[in-house]
Motif scaffolding. Structure first.
Motif, mmCIF file in Angstrom:
data_model
loop_
_atom_site.group_PDB
_atom_site.id
_atom_site.type_symbol
_atom_site.label_atom_id
_atom_site.label_comp_id
_atom_site.label_asym_id
_atom_site.label_seq_id
_atom_site.Cartn_x
_atom_site.Cartn_y
_atom_site.Cartn_z
ATOM 1 N N LEU A 88 7.945 -8.642 44.480
ATOM 2 C CA LEU A 88 6.484 -7.451 44.815
ATOM 3 C C LEU A 88 5.783 -7.392 43.399
ATOM 4 O O LEU A 88 4.869 -7.593 43.969
ATOM 5 N N ASP A 89 6.089 -7.655 42.272
ATOM 6 C CA ASP A 89 4.696 -8.608 41.199
ATOM 7 C C ASP A 89 4.080 -9.556 40.950
ATOM 8 O O ASP A 89 3.198 -9.435 41.106
ATOM 9 N N ALA A 90 4.798 -10.448 41.973
ATOM 10 C CA ALA A 90 4.294 -11.481 42.090
ATOM 11 C C ALA A 90 2.973 -11.054 43.347
ATOM 12 O O ALA A 90 1.936 -11.280 43.988
ATOM 13 N N VAL A 91 3.010 -11.037 44.158
ATOM 14 C CA VAL A 91 2.252 -10.439 45.254
ATOM 15 C C VAL A 91 2.024 -9.644 44.951
ATOM 16 O O VAL A 91 0.042 -9.628 45.823
ATOM 17 N N ALA A 92 1.532 -8.736 44.411
ATOM 18 C CA ALA A 92 0.568 -7.304 43.272
ATOM 19 C C ALA A 92 -0.193 -8.008 42.686
ATOM 20 O O ALA A 92 -1.391 -7.774 43.000
ATOM 21 N N LYS A 93 -0.032 -9.586 42.241
ATOM 22 C CA LYS A 93 -0.868 -9.516 41.055
ATOM 23 C C LYS A 93 -1.363 -11.417 41.993
ATOM 24 O O LYS A 93 -2.330 -11.746 40.700
ATOM 25 N N ALA A 94 -2.247 -10.933 43.207
ATOM 26 C CA ALA A 94 -2.117 -12.184 44.270
ATOM 27 C C ALA A 94 -2.942 -11.557 44.946
ATOM 28 O O ALA A 94 -4.517 -12.352 45.203
ATOM 29 N N ASP A 95 -3.667 -9.982 43.966
ATOM 30 C CA ASP A 95 -5.149 -9.469 44.959
ATOM 31 C C ASP A 95 -5.183 -10.347 46.102
ATOM 32 O O ASP A 95 -6.445 -10.082 46.678
ATOM 33 N N GLY A 96 -4.719 -9.965 47.199
ATOM 34 C CA GLY A 96 -4.271 -9.880 48.474
ATOM 35 C C GLY A 96 -4.473 -11.171 48.940
ATOM 36 O O GLY A 96 -4.339 -11.640 50.179
ATOM 37 N N ARG A 97 -3.969 -12.401 48.191
ATOM 38 C CA ARG A 97 -3.764 -13.781 48.495
ATOM 39 C C ARG A 97 -2.180 -13.918 48.609
ATOM 40 O O ARG A 97 -2.199 -15.393 48.340
ATOM 41 N N ALA A 98 -1.629 -13.565 48.553
ATOM 42 C CA ALA A 98 -0.124 -13.262 49.054
ATOM 43 C C ALA A 98 0.669 -12.562 49.303
ATOM 44 O O ALA A 98 0.064 -10.980 49.751
ATOM 45 N N ARG A 99 1.781 -12.307 50.450
ATOM 46 C CA ARG A 99 2.599 -11.889 51.529
ATOM 47 C C ARG A 99 4.219 -11.819 50.761
ATOM 48 O O ARG A 99 3.906 -12.649 50.301
ATOM 49 N N GLY A 100 4.722 -11.172 50.915
ATOM 50 C CA GLY A 100 6.096 -11.444 50.636
ATOM 51 C C GLY A 100 7.675 -10.680 51.651
ATOM 52 O O GLY A 100 6.668 -11.067 53.352
ATOM 53 N N VAL A 101 8.494 -11.887 51.384
ATOM 54 C CA VAL A 101 9.437 -11.423 52.644
ATOM 55 C C VAL A 101 10.321 -11.238 51.658
ATOM 56 O O VAL A 101 10.818 -11.898 50.514
ATOM 57 N N ALA A 102 11.258 -10.581 51.700
ATOM 58 C CA ALA A 102 11.959 -9.608 51.429
ATOM 59 C C ALA A 102 13.656 -9.533 51.772
ATOM 60 O O ALA A 102 14.112 -10.139 53.067
ATOM 61 N N THR A 103 14.258 -9.097 50.998
ATOM 62 C CA THR A 103 15.625 -9.445 51.134
ATOM 63 C C THR A 103 16.184 -7.760 50.865
ATOM 64 O O THR A 103 15.948 -6.959 50.092
ATOM 65 N N VAL A 104 16.987 -6.838 51.831
ATOM 66 C CA VAL A 104 16.909 -5.715 51.790
ATOM 67 C C VAL A 104 18.611 -5.602 52.762
ATOM 68 O O VAL A 104 19.578 -6.313 53.861
ATOM 69 N N LYS A 105 19.311 -4.398 52.344
ATOM 70 C CA LYS A 105 20.040 -3.443 52.689
ATOM 71 C C LYS A 105 20.487 -3.691 53.618
ATOM 72 O O LYS A 105 20.074 -2.433 54.013
ATOM 73 N N PRO A 106 21.567 -3.220 55.055
ATOM 74 C CA PRO A 106 21.552 -2.533 55.729
ATOM 75 C C PRO A 106 21.095 -1.306 55.981
ATOM 76 O O PRO A 106 20.483 -0.109 57.065
ATOM 77 N N ASP A 107 21.475 -0.216 54.999
ATOM 78 C CA ASP A 107 21.391 1.652 54.730
ATOM 79 C C ASP A 107 19.749 1.504 54.304
ATOM 80 O O ASP A 107 19.171 2.593 54.232
ATOM 81 N N ILE A 108 18.872 1.223 54.394
ATOM 82 C CA ILE A 108 18.001 1.150 53.367
ATOM 83 C C ILE A 108 16.976 2.028 54.056
ATOM 84 O O ILE A 108 16.816 1.993 56.035
ATOM 85 N N SER A 109 16.060 2.856 53.827
ATOM 86 C CA SER A 109 15.826 4.310 54.485
ATOM 87 C C SER A 109 14.297 3.848 54.792
ATOM 88 O O SER A 109 13.895 3.033 55.060
ATOM 89 N N GLU A 110 13.706 4.145 56.100
ATOM 90 C CA GLU A 110 12.708 4.436 56.288
ATOM 91 C C GLU A 110 11.530 4.502 55.358
ATOM 92 O O GLU A 110 10.055 3.584 55.618
#
Length: 305
Positions: A88-110
């Motif tokens: 997320l830090d890297a995506v933020a520093k890219a100034d719109g020139r990056a997107r991210g694919v995350a790893t999340v757990k099944p209990d993650i909230s909306e």
């Protein structure tokens, strides 16, 4: 501050890759890359299966510029577990020139998913490689797929060709777009027209919501990179497989460097050579533009298409 010792035998990425001879089209996207740490700022997960070298966002963006790319899709590395902070830090520093694919757990909230969306995340990744996971995550993936579908996210899946028969129906029934990493890791010593790769092509043909990354020939090749004189075709044994997918499904293919190339055992690829491999699998300007620009933009930046 935590300190980390690399996994014994770990191969570090090329600090000075060659300048590619192939010029990628304007707006090209490296649709599969990672950041590792730096460990002192973004500690690696206690449950990790490997400890990598550091590979920072600044170093990733320097590579992006050297290779001629405009944007990156930064995929959460398994060594960071479900702590997406470095990505997320890297995506933020890219100034719109990056997107991210995350790893999340099944209990993650909306609410947590919404924060990830606002941070530039557009997908989640699930690893089905049995050497990298303790349990095949079908139950977790089912739960999460229903949570993310209204966000318009997709699911990145990583599996080996030998496991597709048992996963074919499960993957086909998921409610979101899917992106398959590295062509489902075909055995390139088998014929491109053989039954194993035919099943993967049928999986794509029967499921128009499935996309494919034709990346990482260095992970699949038996012949290896070319000789130093450059006369051999780069990763020539992988070319027929990737080219078949690009030509058969030109609107659902993506490409990425996989920098900084985790868990390689026999050699570390030259990222410039990987770029020069692209015309061998996408031989026309139209196919190159779809692979590198049109498709990733449609998947990750649809509001700009």
């Amino acid at each position: 501050m935590p300190t980390f010792e690399k996994t014994p035998g770990w191969l570090d990425w090329y600090a000075d890759p060659s300048q590619p001879r192939f010029q990628v089209p304007a707006g090209a996207v490296d649709a599969h890359c990672h950041v590792f740490g730096p460990g002192e700022e973004f500690p690696f997960a206690p449950t990790r299966k490997y400890t990598p070298c550091d590979a920072s966002d600044e170093q990733l963006f320097a590579l992006r510029d050297r290779l001629g790319f405009a944007r990156n899709v930064i995929v959460q590395a398994t060594c960071h577990g479900a702590d997406n902070s470095a990505m997320l830090d890297a995506v933020a520093k890219a100034d719109g020139r990056a997107r991210g694919v995350a790893t999340v757990k099944p209990d993650i909230s909306e609410a947590a998913l919404q924060r990830l969306h606002e941070g530039g995340v557009r997908g989640v990744r699930f690893n089905f490689l049995k050497r990298l996971v303790d349990v095949v995550p079908t139950a977790d993936l089912t739960t999460i797929s229903h949570k993310i579908k209204d966000l318009g996210w997709h699911i990145v899946i990583y599996f080996e060709a030998a496991d597709l028969p048992e996963l074919f129906d499960f993957f086909s029934g998921l409610p979101t777009d899917l992106v398959v990493d590295h062509m489902g890791r075909p055995d390139v010593t088998q014929p491109v027209d053989g039954p194993e790769f035919a099943l993967f092509q049928r999986f794509l043909a029967e499921n128009p919501q499935v996309w494919c990354k034709v990346s990482c020939p260095e992970r699949l090749s038996v012949s290896g990179p070319p000789a130093l004189n450059g006369e051999q075709a780069a990763y020539r044994d992988v070319v027929p497989f990737a080219r078949r997918i690009v030509e058969s499904f030109p609107d659902r293919v993506l490409w990425g460097t996989d920098w900084p190339h985790p868990n390689l055992k026999d050699h570390m690829p030259d990222d410039g050579l990987l770029v020069d491999y692209i015309p061998s699998i996408a031989p026309t300007a139209d196919l190159q533009r779809r692979l590198l620009v049109d498709n990733p933009m449609r998947l990750y930046w649809p509001d700009e298409v």
